[in-house]
Design an enzyme around this catalytic site. Structure first.
Site, short mmCIF file in Angstrom:
data_model
loop_
_atom_site.label_atom_id
_atom_site.label_comp_id
_atom_site.label_asym_id
_atom_site.label_seq_id
_atom_site.Cartn_x
_atom_site.Cartn_y
_atom_site.Cartn_z
CG HIS A 73 -1.85 1.13 1.32
ND1 HIS A 73 -3.18 1.04 0.99
CD2 HIS A 73 -1.64 2.41 1.70
CE1 HIS A 73 -3.75 2.23 1.16
NE2 HIS A 73 -2.84 3.07 1.59
CD GLU A 74 1.49 3.58 3.68
OE1 GLU A 74 1.68 4.63 3.05
OE2 GLU A 74 0.46 3.36 4.33
CG HIS A 77 0.19 6.13 -0.78
ND1 HIS A 77 -0.84 6.74 -1.47
CD2 HIS A 77 -0.39 5.54 0.30
CE1 HIS A 77 -1.99 6.51 -0.83
NE2 HIS A 77 -1.74 5.78 0.24
CG HIS A 80 0.49 8.77 -7.01
ND1 HIS A 80 -0.67 9.05 -6.34
CD2 HIS A 80 0.35 9.33 -8.24
CE1 HIS A 80 -1.47 9.73 -7.14
NE2 HIS A 80 -0.88 9.91 -8.30
ZN LIG Z 1 -3.13 5.11 1.69
#
Ligand SMILES: [Zn+2]
Length: 281
Positions: A73-74, A77, A80
């Site tokens: 998940h991280e 990010h 991104h």
């Molecule tokens: Zn998040």
């Protein structure tokens, strides 16, 4: 981090293990965002912070399923942030609308229940045995347990949030009555007398999610639909990944999220992929 052609893309700082005085939890942040000035692309400095179980003298750091999921998940990010390619820093990387920011992170979690992915690294640390398919299926089944109820519950919070935050006049009515009416379209179980969600719903009044609670469910719709493109073309398909990079990750907030999404996916998202992932369709 370098691009495939050797171009410098970003610096990634990782801080994986707990230590005295370190904040708990996991997060991504940006020490320096990306921007272009006078034709020069100033690349970002990104960090992901985790609190993974530490290795000991006798055991390596054996990560739990949740820990790896949080890492993915991280890391989503982080991608991104690291792949950003915008002129203005304020529109760069993860500086997107709240209901779009969790797509790059949540999509990554989908790989974790793919056998093809697990077989690349998830070996028993002593025997070298791959994770059995039945165990993976059990993890999926456990995640989908009670999913109908959980989905309606999540939706009801979104409905309630939006009802409060679209009021145009000061409210002096009955809170419980207002609440029950707002949640009625997605009500599944009878209301327990004497309870009220609104008065305990800090998230939408002081948690920064005012008129945005729906984005939790919406992000799931997006990430399931986006991952379906990988399922269709192969979960390691380079062309699909490149399209996600160019059309979504690089663009930050420079265009409407739906325009970016459609360029990647070819159409607007539907709920079908999420319902299928949840095992209800
Ligand atoms: Zn998040």
């Amino acid at each position: 981090m370098m691009d495939a052609n050797g171009d410098f893309l970003a610096v990634l700082f990782t801080d994986f293990h707990p230590r005295e005085g370190k904040r708990s939890g996991a997060w991504m942040s940006s020490f320096k965002s990306q921007f272009i000035k006078n034709g020069a692309d100033s690349r970002p400095h990104i960090t992901i912070v985790m609190n993974f179980t530490r290795p000991t003298e006798t055991k390596p750091a054996l990560l739990t399923f949740d820990e790896v999921e949080t890492f993915l998940h991280e890391f989503g990010h982080a991608l991104h942030g690291m792949l950003a390619k915008s002129t203005y820093e304020t529109l760069s990387g993860t500086s997107v609308y709240r209901d779009f920011v969790e797509l790059p992170s949540q999509i990554m979690e989908n790989w974790l229940v793919e056998k093809e992915y697990l077989d690349k690294f998830a070996f028993h640390y002593q025997t070298g045995e791959k994770m059995p398919a039945e165990l993976v299926q059990k993890i999926i089944n456990a995640a989908n347990y009670n999913i109908g109820y959980l989905t309606f519950r999540q939706l009801s919070f979104g409905y309630l949030d939006m009802a409060w935050h679209t009021l145009e006049q000061p409210f002096d009515g009955d809170v419980r009555e207002f609440e029950q009416k707002a949640m009625l379209p997605v009500k599944l179980l009878p209301v327990v007398p004497g309870t009220s969600m609104s008065t305990a719903f800090g998230h939408i009044f002081s948690g920064g999610y005012a008129a945005g609670y729906y984005s939790y469910k919406w992000a799931e719709v997006l990430d399931a639909d986006a991952f379906a493109a990988f399922k269709e073309n192969g979960i390691f398909d380079k062309k699909t990944a490149q399209s996600f990079r160019v059309n979504v990750l690089e663009k930050g907030n420079t265009e409407e999220p739906m325009a970016l999404y459609k360029r990647f996916r070819g159409h607007e998202p539907t709920v079908d992929a999420l319902l299928e992932r949840n095992g209800v369709k």
